[in-house]
Design a protein around this motif. Structure first.
Motif, PDB file in Angstrom:
ATOM      1  N   TYR A 111      -2.164   4.208   7.493  1.00 23.42           N
ATOM      2  CA  TYR A 111      -0.879   4.499   7.846  1.00 23.42           C
ATOM      3  C   TYR A 111      -0.376   5.484   7.523  1.00 23.42           C
ATOM      4  O   TYR A 111       0.723   6.182   7.671  1.00 23.42           O
ATOM      5  CB  TYR A 111       0.139   3.460   7.495  1.00 23.42           C
ATOM      6  CG  TYR A 111       0.207   3.081   6.093  1.00 23.42           C
ATOM      7  CD1 TYR A 111       0.883   3.857   5.098  1.00 23.42           C
ATOM      8  CD2 TYR A 111      -0.354   1.680   5.572  1.00 23.42           C
ATOM      9  CE1 TYR A 111       0.654   3.476   3.666  1.00 23.42           C
ATOM     10  CE2 TYR A 111      -0.622   1.574   4.298  1.00 23.42           C
ATOM     11  CZ  TYR A 111       0.091   2.391   3.433  1.00 23.42           C
ATOM     12  OH  TYR A 111       0.028   2.178   2.197  1.00 23.42           O
ATOM     13  N   PRO A 158      -0.934  12.001   5.827  1.00 23.35           N
ATOM     14  CA  PRO A 158      -1.696  13.069   5.073  1.00 23.35           C
ATOM     15  C   PRO A 158      -2.994  12.645   4.432  1.00 23.35           C
ATOM     16  O   PRO A 158      -3.852  13.503   4.383  1.00 23.35           O
ATOM     17  CB  PRO A 158      -0.628  13.401   3.981  1.00 23.35           C
ATOM     18  CG  PRO A 158       0.709  12.826   4.475  1.00 23.35           C
ATOM     19  CD  PRO A 158       0.393  11.736   5.463  1.00 23.35           C
ATOM     20  N   ALA A 163      -5.581   1.579   0.512  1.00 18.75           N
ATOM     21  CA  ALA A 163      -4.432   0.749  -0.031  1.00 18.75           C
ATOM     22  C   ALA A 163      -3.858  -0.094   1.121  1.00 18.75           C
ATOM     23  O   ALA A 163      -2.930  -0.487   1.116  1.00 18.75           O
ATOM     24  CB  ALA A 163      -3.500   1.621  -0.408  1.00 18.75           C
ATOM     25  N   ALA A 200       2.535   6.722  -4.691  1.00 20.64           N
ATOM     26  CA  ALA A 200       2.696   7.384  -3.479  1.00 20.64           C
ATOM     27  C   ALA A 200       1.220   7.910  -3.052  1.00 20.64           C
ATOM     28  O   ALA A 200       0.364   8.273  -3.853  1.00 20.64           O
ATOM     29  CB  ALA A 200       3.537   9.055  -3.804  1.00 20.64           C
ATOM     30  N   LEU A 201       0.935   7.924  -1.591  1.00 18.57           N
ATOM     31  CA  LEU A 201      -0.171   8.226  -1.089  1.00 18.57           C
ATOM     32  C   LEU A 201      -0.244   9.544  -0.408  1.00 18.57           C
ATOM     33  O   LEU A 201       0.981   9.867   0.189  1.00 18.57           O
ATOM     34  CB  LEU A 201      -0.553   7.050  -0.044  1.00 18.57           C
ATOM     35  CG  LEU A 201      -1.070   5.850  -0.760  1.00 18.57           C
ATOM     36  CD1 LEU A 201      -1.206   4.664   0.162  1.00 18.57           C
ATOM     37  CD2 LEU A 201      -2.154   5.908  -1.862  1.00 18.57           C
ATOM     38  N   PRO A 202      -1.220  10.226  -0.234  1.00 17.09           N
ATOM     39  CA  PRO A 202      -2.613   9.999  -1.011  1.00 17.09           C
ATOM     40  C   PRO A 202      -2.398  10.483  -2.523  1.00 17.09           C
ATOM     41  O   PRO A 202      -1.592  11.176  -2.970  1.00 17.09           O
ATOM     42  CB  PRO A 202      -3.445  11.220  -0.210  1.00 17.09           C
ATOM     43  CG  PRO A 202      -2.635  12.168   0.130  1.00 17.09           C
ATOM     44  CD  PRO A 202      -1.194  11.646   0.514  1.00 17.09           C
ATOM     45  N   VAL A 240      -1.376  14.011  -6.594  1.00 10.08           N
ATOM     46  CA  VAL A 240      -0.551  13.067  -5.807  1.00 10.08           C
ATOM     47  C   VAL A 240      -0.112  14.249  -4.663  1.00 10.08           C
ATOM     48  O   VAL A 240       0.155  15.287  -4.708  1.00 10.08           O
ATOM     49  CB  VAL A 240       0.734  12.658  -6.445  1.00 10.08           C
ATOM     50  CG1 VAL A 240       1.612  11.841  -5.338  1.00 10.08           C
ATOM     51  CG2 VAL A 240       0.374  11.763  -7.621  1.00 10.08           C
ATOM     52  N   GLY A 241      -0.300  13.603  -3.332  1.00 10.86           N
ATOM     53  CA  GLY A 241       0.290  14.084  -2.198  1.00 10.86           C
ATOM     54  C   GLY A 241      -1.416  14.997  -1.757  1.00 10.86           C
ATOM     55  O   GLY A 241      -2.200  14.672  -2.257  1.00 10.86           O
TER      56      GLY A 241
END
Lengths: 149, 185
Positions: free
Chosen positions: A41, A44, A71, A115-117, A133-134
């Motif tokens: 989902y 990025p 995840a 927070a993903l990615p 992160v991100g």
């Protein structure tokens, strides 16, 4: 399923729990390890994955291992596998199986919000070196990886 | 100190540090562009950061709406705020209609409130007591899939604050989408 067979890729994702995460990383001692957390989902995440695979291809001879941890919820495992196969993401490929999401995230990296990615780089001894992160800046990531060989 | 106790201690320390430097005001704009200053003195305030495009956040639309409806009636100031710089106002307006949000949503322009509260994912909630002290920071509950919810973390925190009791779990984490911040040079 056909694509899985043609590419020689396994049909399922290996589960990883909060207690099994450290063992998963330790299982690759002697290699530089990049763990990438992603989900189907997460736009990025999907966007950066092909570049991570290319980097892994380019650097695997030097000793880079890319470990992907989805995840996604258990009911979305098939979707995750479909994406990984389509993007030709190699093994090892995991699905997080957290009894407690909070505990899982803290076990991976206490500074991580979830927070993903997110990507974590480990040196050959299994020591955590960098946390991203991100969407990762590939030049920064590759430079960090090259320092570890 | 066991792991759980140490983690709780860390959470309390970080929340304590935040509370100690709590600003007088959180400034948010409504969709007409009008600026509002929160928290309202004497009111328990909940800030929920959401996204119009994050699939996880969208799975919480109904839960956010229900929470807003129920806790507004209990006198809680519920602020549903969008801090993503890649979600334009017209997109937020359309999402508000599509999600059938029957309450005003706010825009955290330049993500000043998200920065202040150290919000980083959507959905993510903060509970501020009537003195403006952050008493809870984390997800709305512990499962995207409603059938798997074991803990209603946000509700439990607000209920505790309203009852004048300590929040049992003042901080928690969950997977979510990153808040897309404005680039600062």
């Amino acid at each position: 399923m056909f694509l899985t067979a043609v590419l020689g890729l396994p049909a399922g994702l290996a589960p990883v729990t909060e207690s099994g995460y450290a063992k998963m990383v330790a299982g690759h001692k002697g290699k530089v390890v990049l763990v990438n957390f992603w989900a189907t989902y997460c736009v990025p995440c999907r966007k950066e994955m092909p570049a991570l695979v290319q980097m892994q291809e380019r650097l695997k001879a030097k000793g880079l291992v890319l470990i992907t941890v989805s995840a996604d919820e258990p009911e979305d495992e098939a979707k995750a596998i479909e994406f990984l196969n389509k993007t030709r993401v190699p093994e090892p490929r995991y699905l997080r199986k957290a009894a407690n999401e909070d505990a899982f995230i803290n076990a991976v990296e206490p500074k991580w919000s979830g927070a993903l990615p997110a990507s974590i780089l480990y040196d050959k001894t299994g020591r955590k070196v960098r946390f991203f992160v991100g969407e990762v800046d590939l030049k920064v990531l590759e430079a960090a990886i090259l320092k570890l060989f | 100190m066991n792991t759980l106790t140490r983690r709780n201690a860390c959470a309390l320390l970080s929340l304590g540090a935040l509370a100690a430097s709590q600003p007088a005001a959180l400034n948010l704009s409504d969709l007409s562009g009008k600026r509002h200053t929160f928290p309202v003195a004497g009111k328990t305030t909940v800030v929920v950061f959401y996204s119009t495009i994050c699939p996880i956040s969208n799975e919480y639309n109904e839960r956010i709406a229900r929470f807003h409806r129920e806790y507004s009636l209990k006198g809680v100031q519920v602020l549903v705020a969008n801090a993503n710089q890649n979600e334009p106002k017209d997109q937020i307006e359309k999402h508000t209609r599509d999600a059938e949000f029957e309450f005003p949503v706010f825009i955290d322009s330049a993500n000043a409130v998200a920065d202040r509260l150290k919000a980083s994912v959507t959905p993510e909630a903060f509970v501020l007591d009537s003195k403006g002290v952050v008493r809870y920071h984390g997800p709305i509950d512990d499962a995207r899939n409603i059938a798997r919810i074991k803990a209603h973390l946000l509700r439990d925190a607000v209920d505790a604050v309203l009852a004048g009791k300590p929040v049992a779990r003042p901080e928690a984490k969950a997977f979510g989408c990153t808040i897309k911040r404005v680039r600062k040079t």
